[in-house]
Design an enzyme around this catalytic site. Structure first.
Site, PDB file in Angstrom:
ATOM      1  N   GLY A 215      30.918 -27.749 -78.813  1.00  0.00           N
ATOM      2  CA  GLY A 215      31.507 -26.608 -78.123  1.00  0.00           C
ATOM      3  C   GLY A 215      32.564 -26.957 -77.109  1.00  0.00           C
ATOM      4  N   GLU A 249      27.520 -33.265 -80.569  1.00  0.00           N
ATOM      5  CA  GLU A 249      27.957 -33.048 -81.949  1.00  0.00           C
ATOM      6  C   GLU A 249      29.256 -32.233 -81.993  1.00  0.00           C
ATOM      7  OE1 GLU A 249      25.028 -29.345 -83.129  1.00  0.00           O
ATOM      8  OE2 GLU A 249      24.256 -31.377 -83.488  1.00  0.00           O
ATOM      9  N   GLY A 251      32.996 -30.946 -83.199  1.00  0.00           N
ATOM     10  CA  GLY A 251      33.645 -30.752 -84.502  1.00  0.00           C
ATOM     11  C   GLY A 251      35.098 -30.400 -84.309  1.00  0.00           C
ATOM     12  N   ARG A 252      35.362 -29.143 -83.895  1.00  0.00           N
ATOM     13  CA  ARG A 252      36.729 -28.660 -83.723  1.00  0.00           C
ATOM     14  C   ARG A 252      37.538 -29.576 -82.799  1.00  0.00           C
ATOM     15  NH1 ARG A 252      38.397 -23.167 -84.055  1.00  0.00           N
ATOM     16  NH2 ARG A 252      36.215 -22.551 -83.827  1.00  0.00           N
ATOM     17  N   CYS A 314      48.256  -8.281 -98.793  1.00  0.00           N
ATOM     18  CA  CYS A 314      48.467  -6.833 -98.684  1.00  0.00           C
ATOM     19  C   CYS A 314      47.550  -6.239 -97.618  1.00  0.00           C
ATOM     20  CB  CYS A 314      48.223  -6.168-100.033  1.00  0.00           C
ATOM     21  SG  CYS A 314      49.260  -6.786-101.356  1.00  0.00           S
ATOM     22  N   TYR A 342      38.352 -25.666 -88.947  1.00  0.00           N
ATOM     23  CA  TYR A 342      38.059 -24.256 -89.224  1.00  0.00           C
ATOM     24  C   TYR A 342      39.320 -23.529 -89.700  1.00  0.00           C
ATOM     25  CZ  TYR A 342      33.700 -25.231 -86.819  1.00  0.00           C
ATOM     26  OH  TYR A 342      32.490 -25.758 -86.457  1.00  0.00           O
TER      27      TYR A 342
END
Length: 364
Positions: A215, A249, A251-252, A314, A342
């Site tokens: 986070g 942990e 990630g991003r 569209c 992501y």
């Protein structure tokens, strides 16, 4: 915004000349340098890469030497990691586990509910587990709250107590510690405050292994602003007591900066006074701006009248960035930054059945 990364720009120009846009381009040297800095900052704190952020094997090969293992949340991710990184340590979590996921032979299993313990017992399975806790802690400034109140993730103290009672008097399902991923989008001081509260709770249970989750804040509005890994690593080291295993942990915050989504302008037009640039591809390739509700940062080579950048779908939700002060004309190459996490892997690829982007790597 930021200046171009020359290796990526050179590859983008090549791909444009060959008619091979849209494409993702990843800078592996940039990722390697970023990971080396994180590893140095974290010292003895264990780092597991959250595969959900980007499971691209080429990126994971760069990340693997710097981490103790991989955090996954599905059987598909489990098969993926085992195929490309056999023998690596794996921590498996996530709500709603299938039997195949719950009974998988992994290094650590993150337990989400008392019923998962009962299922392990009923099947006669053994496992090394962390109990995922959802603590009622005020979380200020989070972009996404995974705990701190009524969410479906983890257990409140009553659920944890139920699990602890069930785990007594047996040695098949072995309690190793707790896991607490409570929020995303926090800066280092807020993350450390949260980690201190989680560690206090863990010590009250008498466990010595604590995963405080991920986070770490990532700013799409200011790509040059980075999470303070040095302060976070030093703070965690100060919180950690002798004999404790402390794990994160991310990630991003690991992979987001190394990737770009590169495309070309298909049309430029004005509608009711607003200037639009329509690019090849769109949010079916990179869902991030629609999911996060932001403008995806991009390289600005030449400033100009503010334009809204949209894709080929569209739907008015296919908006990449709004009112960007950039001069664009048909055929121009456009580079969207911070596309390494992501992005492709959360996108609705088959909507309207447009061609999929290519994937290319520099600096490897």
């Amino acid at each position: 915004m930021t200046a171009t990364t020359l290796p990526i720009r050179a590859r983008a120009v090549e791909l444009a000349a060959a008619g091979q846009l849209p494409a993702y381009i990843y800078d592996l040297a940039d990722l390697d340098a970023h990971m080396a800095a994180i590893r140095s900052a974290m010292g003895d704190i264990e780092v597991y890469y959250a595969v959900k952020a980007n499971p691209d094997p080429n990126l994971m090969k760069v990340i693997a030497p710097y981490v103790q293992g991989f955090e996954i949340a599905s059987g598909g991710e489990l098969a993926h990691v085992r195929e490309h990184f056999p023998g690596s340590r794996i921590a498996l979590g996530g709500p709603g586990k299938t039997d195949a996921e719950l009974f998988a032979d992994v290094y650590r299993l993150h337990i989400e509910s008392p019923s998962e313990i009962r299922r392990l017992f009923a099947a006669g399975r053994s496992a090394d587990v962390l109990l995922r806790v959802n603590l009622d802690i005020p979380i200020k400034g989070a972009s996404l709250a995974m705990g701190g109140g009524a969410t479906p993730f983890g257990m409140d103290p009553e659920g944890v107590a139920e699990c602890l009672d069930m785990l007594k008097g047996q040695d098949a399902v072995r309690l190793r510690g707790i896991h607490a991923h409570l929020a995303s989008g926090l800066d280092a001081p807020a993350m450390l405050e949260l980690a201190g509260a989680i560690l206090g709770y863990a010590r009250g249970l008498g466990v010595m292994e604590v995963n405080v989750g991920g986070g770490m804040a990532v700013s799409y509005a200011d790509p040059g602003s980075r999470f303070d890994w040095e302060a976070y690593g030093a703070g965690l080291a100060a919180l950690r007591r002798p004999g404790e295993t402390l794990r994160i942990e991310p990630g991003r915050s690991i992979s987001v900066y190394c990737g770009r989504y590169v495309t070309r302008v298909m049309d430029v037009k004005r509608v009711h006074g607003e200037l639009f640039a329509v690019v090849a591809g769109g949010t079916h390739h990179i869902r991030t701006p629609a999911t996060k509700g932001h403008s995806q940062p991009m390289v600005i080579d030449e400033p100009g009248e503010p334009a809204t950048i949209v894709g080929q779908l569209c739907t008015p939700k296919d908006t990449m960035a709004r009112h960007v002060p950039v001069s664009l004309k048909t055929g121009d190459v456009v580079e969207f930054l911070m596309a390494g996490a992501y992005a492709w892997n959360i996108s609705h690829h088959d909507f309207l059945m447009h061609p999929k982007p290519g994937f290319h790597y520099v600096g490897g």
